[in-house]
Scaffold this active site. Structure first.
Site, PDB file in Angstrom:
ATOM      1  N   GLY A  78      -2.513  -1.082 -10.351  1.00  0.00           N
ATOM      2  CA  GLY A  78      -3.785  -1.772 -10.559  1.00  0.00           C
ATOM      3  C   GLY A  78      -4.639  -1.808  -9.310  1.00  0.00           C
ATOM      4  CG  ASP A  79      -3.508  -4.162  -5.971  1.00  0.00           C
ATOM      5  OD1 ASP A  79      -4.278  -5.013  -5.499  1.00  0.00           O
ATOM      6  OD2 ASP A  79      -2.469  -4.447  -6.574  1.00  0.00           O
ATOM      7  CG  LEU A  80      -2.777   1.916  -4.774  1.00  0.00           C
ATOM      8  CD1 LEU A  80      -1.609   2.879  -4.649  1.00  0.00           C
ATOM      9  CD2 LEU A  80      -3.469   1.753  -3.431  1.00  0.00           C
TER      10      LEU A  80
END
Length: 418
Positions: free
Chosen positions: A171-173
């Site tokens: 999700g972050d990347l």
């Protein structure tokens, strides 16, 4: 060889007021594309990512990977002088990146409305768990929360068991990568309009957008089909999955008719299943899916009677996509990864030579390799202050009063002019 060109974002100044992963990854990408990225951290502890392993000599590899190529300042924005300094810096910037809970920066006077009044051309990118609108916008969250909420986690792992952690910050990347696209588009739009804008990115939104199958499977089935955990293969794409061989595991992608025919012919000649290749039940995708368990049983037996290398050799010979399930040591020693320059070496002022994962950008006209390591905390306080017009007396006053903070190693290694 193509002639080298200037990087596309040269001349763009980015203020990175983010921490941990999504925001720092986004701004690291912008630095690779040529932007000047100035990372702002709180005095003393800095970005929370500095406390995340792997550690060597008190330096965080996690932090180093996501913050390479940036300049670093550490300023107390709760002090009016620190807030004033950051506001003056924002006046010189093109982009502001933050990933705090909605409302946090508004309370500091650093929200989009306040900063865009100072700099109408500012492209302000916010990243949060749920976004700045909706009933959950106030809630805290990390990538793990978005993975669980998005439906992705419900589809991985063995049926009947709790789903596993993905072990990469999907999700972050992925949100960071989308943020790069959105910022570049907003900068291009600014050329036409002369104005910046607020970009509102949510981890939850991003992961829901990644469903290439599950959403349309549910909606187009009249809300009847809900993808479930399938373990080591995909029931809707036989044969496509993970198989155990002697000495390890491999993946095989023979779900397309042409690849299946070649694969089935191989299995027929190497097992006691001479009719495997001619069985008309297996000649269509639907037929293979209907007879999935029979096919899997034969293929699993075939794989278990060979080493991984033997399986890969046989499959490569008939042009069926396959790969060993590699651990990270094998990845770093993979000639393909080495040939593509995916492991980057840097000279760190404390650690010496360090190797970190590179970004996947490959351009014909310029290199996006970053050889400048992540900054020590407060490494560029004085440099940036001078750049925006602060005189030496004022800079020393900010240092002595604690508005500016720098890791003692910055002075010890004479890095404050870097």
């Amino acid at each position: 060889m193509f002639p080298m060109q200037g990087k596309p974002l040269e001349g763009i100044r980015v203020i990175d007021y983010s921490h941990f992963l999504a925001g720092p990854y986004l701004s690291r990408c912008l630095a690779a594309l040529g932007a000047e990225v100035i990372k702002v951290e709180r005095p003393g502890s800095g970005d929370a990512g500095r406390d995340h392993p792997y550690f060597i000599e008190d330096q965080s590899g996690y932090f180093m990977q996501q913050n390479m190529g940036k300049k670093g300042i550490s300023v107390n924005v709760k002090d009016p002088r620190g807030k004033k300094f950051l506001q003056e810096l924002v006046k010189t910037a093109d982009v502001f990146v933050e990933n705090y809970r909605p409302g946090a920066l508004q309370r500091l006077g650093l929200g989009y409305e306040e900063l865009s009044d100072l700099n109408p051309g500012l492209v302000y990118c916010s990243i949060s768990a749920y976004g700045h609108t909706g009933p959950d916008s106030h809630r805290p969250g990390f990538g793990l929360i978005a993975e669980a909420k998005s439906g992705i986690m419900s589809m991985v792992g063995k049926p009947g068991e709790a789903p596993p952690l993905l072990r990469i910050a999907l999700g972050d990347l992925y949100t960071g990568a989308h943020g790069v696209s959105a910022i570049c588009a907003a900068l291009l739009g600014r050329v036409k309009s002369g104005k910046g804008q607020h970009i509102d990115m949510a981890l939850y939104d991003t992961l829901v957008s990644m469903h290439e199958y599950a959403v349309q499977c549910y909606t187009l089935s009249g809300n009847k089909e809900i993808p479930q955990q399938t373990g080591h293969d995909l029931p809707s794409s036989t044969l496509y999955g993970v198989f155990r061989a002697q000495g390890g595991d491999l993946v095989i992608a023979a779900q397309v008719d042409d690849a299946w025919k070649r694969f089935a012919a191989l299995i027929s000649t190497q097992t006691n299943s001479p009719d495997f290749a001619t069985d008309t039940r297996f000649h269509s995708a639907a037929g293979r899916n209907e007879n999935r368990e029979e096919i899997l049983s034969i293929v699993r037996s075939w794989a278990m009677n060979k080493t991984v290398d033997e399986c890969l050799t046989d499959l490569d010979a008939i042009d069926v996509p396959c790969a060993k399930v590699q651990n990270i040591e094998e990845v770093l020693n993979d000639p393909q990864i080495q040939a593509r320059g995916m492991i980057l070496e840097q000279d760190h002022p404390i650690l010496g030579k360090v190797k970190l994962a590179n970004l996947p950008f490959k351009f014909s006209g310029y290199s996006t390799d970053i050889h400048q390591p992540a900054p020590l905390l407060g490494q560029h306080n004085q440099t940036i202050a001078r750049d925006i017009g602060y005189d030496e007396e004022t800079i020393q006053e900010l240092i002595q009063s604690g508005v500016f903070y720098a890791d003692p190693k910055v002075s010890d290694l004479n890095l404050d002019q870097a």
